[in-house]
Design a protein around this motif. Sequence first.
Motif, PDB file in Angstrom:
ATOM      1  N   ARG A  68     -26.428  11.652  -1.135  1.00  0.00           N
ATOM      2  CA  ARG A  68     -27.678  12.406  -1.024  1.00  0.00           C
ATOM      3  C   ARG A  68     -27.461  13.885  -1.326  1.00  0.00           C
ATOM      4  NH1 ARG A  68     -31.569   9.662   3.122  1.00  0.00           N
ATOM      5  NH2 ARG A  68     -30.677   7.599   3.342  1.00  0.00           N
TER       6      ARG A  68
ATOM      7  N   LYS B  47     -17.050   0.029   0.552  1.00  0.00           N
ATOM      8  CA  LYS B  47     -18.039   0.872   1.225  1.00  0.00           C
ATOM      9  C   LYS B  47     -19.192   1.235   0.292  1.00  0.00           C
ATOM     10  CE  LYS B  47     -18.420   5.074   3.924  1.00  0.00           C
ATOM     11  NZ  LYS B  47     -18.218   6.471   3.631  1.00  0.00           N
TER      12      LYS B  47
ATOM     13  N   ARG C  11     -22.660  -1.498  -2.623  1.00  0.00           N
ATOM     14  CA  ARG C  11     -24.098  -1.706  -2.791  1.00  0.00           C
ATOM     15  C   ARG C  11     -24.792  -0.571  -3.535  1.00  0.00           C
ATOM     16  NH1 ARG C  11     -26.040  -5.865   0.638  1.00  0.00           N
ATOM     17  NH2 ARG C  11     -24.237  -6.868   1.543  1.00  0.00           N
ATOM     18  N   LYS C  12     -24.039   0.486  -3.797  1.00  0.00           N
ATOM     19  CA  LYS C  12     -24.608   1.586  -4.571  1.00  0.00           C
ATOM     20  C   LYS C  12     -24.227   1.467  -6.043  1.00  0.00           C
ATOM     21  CE  LYS C  12     -26.477   4.082  -1.282  1.00  0.00           C
ATOM     22  NZ  LYS C  12     -27.945   4.219  -1.262  1.00  0.00           N
TER      23      LYS C  12
ATOM     24  N   THR D 151     -30.402  -6.923  -5.296  1.00  0.00           N
ATOM     25  CA  THR D 151     -31.359  -5.957  -4.737  1.00  0.00           C
ATOM     26  C   THR D 151     -31.085  -4.559  -5.272  1.00  0.00           C
ATOM     27  OG1 THR D 151     -29.836  -5.851  -2.914  1.00  0.00           O
ATOM     28  CG2 THR D 151     -31.846  -7.097  -2.562  1.00  0.00           C
TER      29      THR D 151
ATOM     30  N   ILE E   8     -36.043  -6.148  -7.359  1.00  0.00           N
ATOM     31  CA  ILE E   8     -36.919  -5.576  -6.336  1.00  0.00           C
ATOM     32  C   ILE E   8     -36.465  -4.149  -6.098  1.00  0.00           C
ATOM     33  CG2 ILE E   8     -37.603  -7.687  -5.150  1.00  0.00           C
ATOM     34  CD1 ILE E   8     -35.338  -7.261  -3.198  1.00  0.00           C
ATOM     35  N   ARG E   9     -37.341  -3.362  -5.520  1.00  0.00           N
ATOM     36  CA  ARG E   9     -36.996  -1.965  -5.210  1.00  0.00           C
ATOM     37  C   ARG E   9     -36.469  -1.238  -6.445  1.00  0.00           C
ATOM     38  NH1 ARG E   9     -35.680  -0.376  -0.213  1.00  0.00           N
ATOM     39  NH2 ARG E   9     -33.759   0.535  -0.960  1.00  0.00           N
TER      40      ARG E   9
ATOM     41  N   LYS F  88     -35.943   2.364  -6.091  1.00  0.00           N
ATOM     42  CA  LYS F  88     -34.908   2.809  -5.159  1.00  0.00           C
ATOM     43  C   LYS F  88     -33.506   2.569  -5.712  1.00  0.00           C
ATOM     44  CE  LYS F  88     -37.490   3.712  -1.499  1.00  0.00           C
ATOM     45  NZ  LYS F  88     -37.504   4.998  -0.827  1.00  0.00           N
TER      46      LYS F  88
END
Lengths: 447, 127
Positions: A153, A285, A288-289, A313, A318-319, A322
């Motif tokens: 972020r 870790k 998923r990114k 995902t 989906i998303r 995001k």
Amino acid sequence: MFPYIPNTVEDEKKMLAAIGLPSIESLFEDIPENVRLNRELNLGKSLSEFELVKYMKSLSNQNKSIEDLTCFMGAGAYDHLIPSTVDHVISRSEFYTAYTPYQAEISQGTLQVIFEYQTMIANLTGMDVANASLYDGSSAIAEAAAMAVDATRRMEVIVSSTVHPESKRVLNTYANFKNIKIVEIESKDGVTDVEQLKNAISKETAAVILQNPNFLGIIEKVEEVEKAIHEQKGLLIMSVDPISLGVLKSPGDLGADIAVGEGQALGNTLSFGGPYLGFMATTKKLMRKMPGRIVGETTDVNGERGFVLTLQTREQHIRREKATSNICSNQALNALAAAVYLTTLGKAGLKEVALQSTQKAHYALKEITKSGKYQLAFNQPFFKEFAVKTDVTAEVVQSGLLEKDILGGYHLEKFDPKLKNMLLFAVTEKRTKGEIEQLARVLGGIK
Amino acid sequence: MKVMAGLYYSKDHEWVKVEGNKAYIGITDFAQSQLGDIVFVEQPEVDDSFEAGDDFGVVESVKAASDLYIPLSGTVVEVNEELADDPAKVNEDPYGSWMIAIEMTKEDELKNLLTPSDYEKVCDEEA
């Protein structure tokens, strides 16, 4: 009737009658008059198959390829040996013509190949997981930067100026549309200025991008950078030459969070610059990114091993808004070539390729500098590529080599205006002692 | 479908448990049952700051992935590490499986949250 399209006028009439239209023209009536071409395409007269092949061959014969030249050119694309197993396997129509493996039940072969490729890339880079591949090394770097921004972020990414110039351009294009701030760190004596880099790292830094070996072929001081970026909870992105991992520490060993690179050297032909293969691997870790596809191993209702696209995902279904990235293309056939290459060589084979490349590169440097006309540009440890400086104009050197059917010496002024008359030579295991000595002889004779 | 007394609730199906200036945040029994088997919870890091309504993570199940919206402004002081290894705990014990604890920066935001009985009505409308 067109040549090679076997529809007769009769056939056309039947087809039009079946769909209830008066003419072929009426199929296009939705296209406004003012945007139509309204003339025939500007093509030559049609040729027979034989004439056409002959014509295309005459065109391609005007090119010089590495079949005609001895290649000492690198700068991101390398002339390594490719075992014949690669071409045999990738030429099978089951792989060659396969579409994307959305339907797992009928795509087990394609999925397993990608899974095996991922496993090898993860092992090679010393990371936990790898994706199914991306377009090329440059897009892999840019995607890794976006991934780091997403994971931390934070909106700032630091990149060393010693990263491949084309990768930096792709990175800047991505950054521009994602509002990522790119901070470029200068180089000193052919390597990243680590002090400047350390001072640039802050709580705002999502990641640092280092290339190792860097664009000049030199080994970077990764350890210091790793400590500095991790102290501020940012990520380390390493772009690596996969062949170098036969002898150099892997990104995993060096504490990288994301490892990327250009996979062309792994069994893929030079092909005038593409299609190539971007690989990407990361830690559990950050799994998923990670953008792109990942193939996973699972069991079916009978407990048999099977393969599926997994963690979707993060991808396009989906998303979408995001997702780290909406990229879902991968270079499956190039990834297959890499997997066959690595399988054919094995660990010992890859180590041999890396060792021979680095030994021959060091031998080439020794031979080239004997004449006194060329000096090593940066006194730094290098892998299979090195820069030399000379008083002779770079273009004169390049054309002098070409006259003797030698391709080589990337002019580094294109990379950095300060590096005028510096030439970058790449030496792989494919080059013979005789070829290296010939290179030195020809270079010595150029005035 | 269980709604616990003594907690605050949000329309987005998060629950809040207040202890002094600290608030524990998780998702409700209704939310976990709607999602199905939960396979992953993406959490923020300690020291991350949020405004009420920001998304602070993602909960992923075998059939969907949903954003987690923070009902109160604050700074993360604790993250429930257990959920990284065992995300299914959220299904088993939604009110015991808090996701983050924050230090509230705007305590008066609590008055915008729902009481257990108001929240039950929200669920009845959605069910």
